[in-house]
Structure formats: C-alpha cells, structure tokens
Scaffold this motif. Sequence first.
Motif, PDB file in Angstrom:
ATOM      1  N   LEU A 170      -0.484  11.435  -6.091  1.00 59.99           N
ATOM      2  CA  LEU A 170      -0.892   9.983  -6.578  1.00 59.99           C
ATOM      3  C   LEU A 170       0.093   9.425  -7.546  1.00 59.99           C
ATOM      4  O   LEU A 170       0.829   8.331  -7.350  1.00 59.99           O
ATOM      5  CB  LEU A 170      -2.154  10.029  -7.250  1.00 59.99           C
ATOM      6  CG  LEU A 170      -2.899   8.637  -7.568  1.00 59.99           C
ATOM      7  CD1 LEU A 170      -3.112   7.713  -6.331  1.00 59.99           C
ATOM      8  CD2 LEU A 170      -4.009   8.714  -8.494  1.00 59.99           C
TER       9      LEU A 170
ATOM     10  N   ASP B 119      -8.373   1.124  -4.495  1.00 57.94           N
ATOM     11  CA  ASP B 119      -7.433   1.201  -3.308  1.00 57.94           C
ATOM     12  C   ASP B 119      -6.240   2.150  -3.842  1.00 57.94           C
ATOM     13  O   ASP B 119      -5.606   2.831  -3.016  1.00 57.94           O
ATOM     14  CB  ASP B 119      -6.966  -0.235  -3.011  1.00 57.94           C
ATOM     15  CG  ASP B 119      -8.253  -0.918  -1.960  1.00 57.94           C
ATOM     16  OD1 ASP B 119      -9.003  -0.289  -1.830  1.00 57.94           O
ATOM     17  OD2 ASP B 119      -7.782  -1.927  -1.965  1.00 57.94           O
ATOM     18  N   TRP B 120      -5.777   1.829  -5.205  1.00 53.47           N
ATOM     19  CA  TRP B 120      -4.591   2.444  -5.683  1.00 53.47           C
ATOM     20  C   TRP B 120      -4.827   4.156  -5.583  1.00 53.47           C
ATOM     21  O   TRP B 120      -3.878   4.869  -5.652  1.00 53.47           O
ATOM     22  CB  TRP B 120      -4.145   2.004  -6.929  1.00 53.47           C
ATOM     23  CG  TRP B 120      -5.293   2.429  -7.897  1.00 53.47           C
ATOM     24  CD1 TRP B 120      -6.501   1.892  -8.243  1.00 53.47           C
ATOM     25  CD2 TRP B 120      -5.302   3.698  -8.882  1.00 53.47           C
ATOM     26  NE1 TRP B 120      -7.106   2.347  -9.300  1.00 53.47           N
ATOM     27  CE2 TRP B 120      -6.488   3.541  -9.616  1.00 53.47           C
ATOM     28  CE3 TRP B 120      -4.618   4.774  -8.891  1.00 53.47           C
ATOM     29  CZ2 TRP B 120      -6.859   4.360 -10.531  1.00 53.47           C
ATOM     30  CZ3 TRP B 120      -5.015   5.912  -9.760  1.00 53.47           C
ATOM     31  CH2 TRP B 120      -6.224   5.685 -10.604  1.00 53.47           C
TER      32      TRP B 120
ATOM     33  N   THR C 166      -5.338   4.826  -1.040  1.00 51.93           N
ATOM     34  CA  THR C 166      -4.380   4.314  -0.067  1.00 51.93           C
ATOM     35  C   THR C 166      -3.334   5.393   0.136  1.00 51.93           C
ATOM     36  O   THR C 166      -2.821   5.653   1.539  1.00 51.93           O
ATOM     37  CB  THR C 166      -3.800   3.115  -0.726  1.00 51.93           C
ATOM     38  OG1 THR C 166      -4.934   2.045  -0.839  1.00 51.93           O
ATOM     39  CG2 THR C 166      -2.741   2.490   0.381  1.00 51.93           C
ATOM     40  N   PRO C 167      -2.723   6.068  -0.767  1.00 48.28           N
ATOM     41  CA  PRO C 167      -1.757   6.898  -0.543  1.00 48.28           C
ATOM     42  C   PRO C 167      -2.034   8.038   0.640  1.00 48.28           C
ATOM     43  O   PRO C 167      -1.220   8.436   1.319  1.00 48.28           O
ATOM     44  CB  PRO C 167      -1.269   7.471  -1.902  1.00 48.28           C
ATOM     45  CG  PRO C 167      -1.650   6.616  -2.887  1.00 48.28           C
ATOM     46  CD  PRO C 167      -2.977   5.764  -2.308  1.00 48.28           C
TER      47      PRO C 167
ATOM     48  N   TRP D 153       3.443   9.059  -5.523  1.00 46.10           N
ATOM     49  CA  TRP D 153       3.534   7.595  -4.641  1.00 46.10           C
ATOM     50  C   TRP D 153       3.705   6.352  -5.409  1.00 46.10           C
ATOM     51  O   TRP D 153       4.653   5.767  -4.931  1.00 46.10           O
ATOM     52  CB  TRP D 153       2.294   7.767  -3.842  1.00 46.10           C
ATOM     53  CG  TRP D 153       1.837   6.554  -3.077  1.00 46.10           C
ATOM     54  CD1 TRP D 153       1.440   5.380  -3.401  1.00 46.10           C
ATOM     55  CD2 TRP D 153       2.281   6.488  -1.623  1.00 46.10           C
ATOM     56  NE1 TRP D 153       1.430   4.462  -2.364  1.00 46.10           N
ATOM     57  CE2 TRP D 153       1.609   5.046  -1.343  1.00 46.10           C
ATOM     58  CE3 TRP D 153       2.837   7.420  -0.711  1.00 46.10           C
ATOM     59  CZ2 TRP D 153       2.158   4.757   0.147  1.00 46.10           C
ATOM     60  CZ3 TRP D 153       2.885   6.788   0.426  1.00 46.10           C
ATOM     61  CH2 TRP D 153       2.398   5.586   0.978  1.00 46.10           C
ATOM     62  N   HIS D 154       3.070   6.332  -6.486  1.00 46.85           N
ATOM     63  CA  HIS D 154       3.158   5.056  -7.348  1.00 46.85           C
ATOM     64  C   HIS D 154       4.271   4.872  -8.145  1.00 46.85           C
ATOM     65  O   HIS D 154       4.665   3.701  -8.674  1.00 46.85           O
ATOM     66  CB  HIS D 154       1.962   4.962  -7.965  1.00 46.85           C
ATOM     67  CG  HIS D 154       0.585   4.560  -7.408  1.00 46.85           C
ATOM     68  ND1 HIS D 154       0.466   3.511  -6.708  1.00 46.85           N
ATOM     69  CD2 HIS D 154      -0.384   5.443  -7.206  1.00 46.85           C
ATOM     70  CE1 HIS D 154      -0.722   3.542  -6.051  1.00 46.85           C
ATOM     71  NE2 HIS D 154      -1.325   4.649  -6.456  1.00 46.85           N
TER      72      HIS D 154
END
Length: 292
Positions: free
Chosen positions: A238, A2-3, A6-7, A241-242
């Motif tokens: 990615l 998902d990580w 999801t973004p 985003w995190h």
Amino acid sequence: MDWLLTPFEVSFVARALVAGVLVSGICALAGTWVVLRGMAFLGDAMAHGMLPGVALASLLGGSLFLGAALSATAMALGVTALARSPRMSQDTSIGLLFVGMLSAGVIIVSHSRSFAVDLTALLFGDVLAVRPRDLVTLASALAAAVVISLVGHRAFVALCFDARKAETLGLRPRLAHTASLGLVTLAIVASFHVVGTLLVFGLLIAPAAAMVLWAHRIPVIMLGAAALGAVSTFTGLLVSWHTGTAAGATITATAVALFFVSAGAAYVWTRRPLAEPVAVDETPGKEFEYTP
C-alpha cells in the motif's frame, strides 16, 4: 476507502499480496526456530550465500529457483561439514562460507556488462513481477514447510534447549539440525524472488522476533509471525503504491518497523506501574510484596 483497496484491484499487485502472504507463512515457520535457537547469523549468511547460484542461473538462462536452491543447499552442507570440526566454531565456518559465497557471486556478476538491472531485482526483489506459476511454487513450499515443522516439532523444541537431552530422548539432534537447516533454506529460496536475497533476512527474522516478546508457546509465535508478515506485506504494498518506493524493500522495512513497535510496547508493558503494596507477612527480614 478507495485509497486502501484500489491498489489491490490491479492484478499484479493482488498477486504480489498473495505471494507475500504465502512467503510470510513460510518465513514464520522457519524464522521461529531461527530466533529461538539464536541462528540469526546463519540465516543472514544463507540469504547472501544464494547469490552465486542465482547469478549463474540468470546468466545461463536457467531457473532462478533451482540456482538459489543449489547454492543455498551447498551453503547449508558446507556449514554442517565445517561445524563438525572440534577446533572450529560454527560462527567461524559460517563467516568463511558467507564471505566465500558472496565473493563468488560478485565474481560471476562482474563477468556480465548488462547485469545491473537483473542484479537489482535479485538483491532487492521484484514482488510486483510475481507470476501465477510462482504462486503455485510458493504454495507448494508452504505445504512442505508445514510438513517439516510438524514432523520435526519435538526434535526442534529439544534442540532449542539442550541437544544432549535430545540425544538422550532418542530424537537424533544431528538429523533434526539438518532438517532445520533445510527448513531455513526452503524459506530463503522461496522468499528471495519476493523481497530479494539481501532483504529476505528481515522478513525471516523480524515477525518472529516481534512475537517472541509476547507469546510463550511456539505455535502461537508461528501464527503471530505469519500474521505480522501478512500485515507487513499489505502495508508495504500500500505504501509502495502511493509513494512510489520499492515494493520489496518497503515490505521488509514495515516488518522491521513492526518489530520495533512490538519491542517498545513490550518494554512499556514490563515497566507498567505496580499496584499499591500489600503487607502479607510482617515477620522480621521480610518486606512488603507487590501485586501487578
């Protein structure tokens, strides 16, 4: 997983990914010639030379793409005109125009007291603010870059090795040089909205430079550079985003990091241990030969 996905389920991040992939293709086509011809300083100067046009367009409420295009075109024409002087080197003319255009941009910016936020976006990009119509513009720019690269391929290749030989072959090196400047201008103008005027240079140079270490055919370098640019875009978005970092800067930093990984791997590969020596000729004055 998902990580990882999801973004990109968010619409503006998905648009940013598509925009980055399109920009990667444009920069791969132009950046390959920049790297092969040793035009990195010119690419950097043109990226900074867009600032006056972009700043003026922003202050007047006009099109940023048009302002960037006019400013970059003026920069390219100025470099071409000054380089014709036999008493002035190309590096000197590029340096003078670089400083002049950058100074003009700072002067324009200084006339606005509420330009700080806009200036940050112009310098470092705002890939997450890409709109659907921007994707159409980028796709058109990529199509134009492909056409220029295909039509001018032979002349561009000849320029990489010997301009006089290109003249002998009737490939019109001056026209080819102007076309290559136009290709670089197109790449920079199309890319600045994604990664900004200060960071576009990294996306233009790093992927192509990474591929030059491994590939020997120009089409392979271009395709590989486009792939590395796309990977840099995906990874940069990615990570951004995190971790909450700036998206455009993270994309560029990823591209540069991939270059250093490529350079390190190429160094290790060229320094790999050789096989045991095999005696092929024992005549006096000849030594053993090594086979990789």
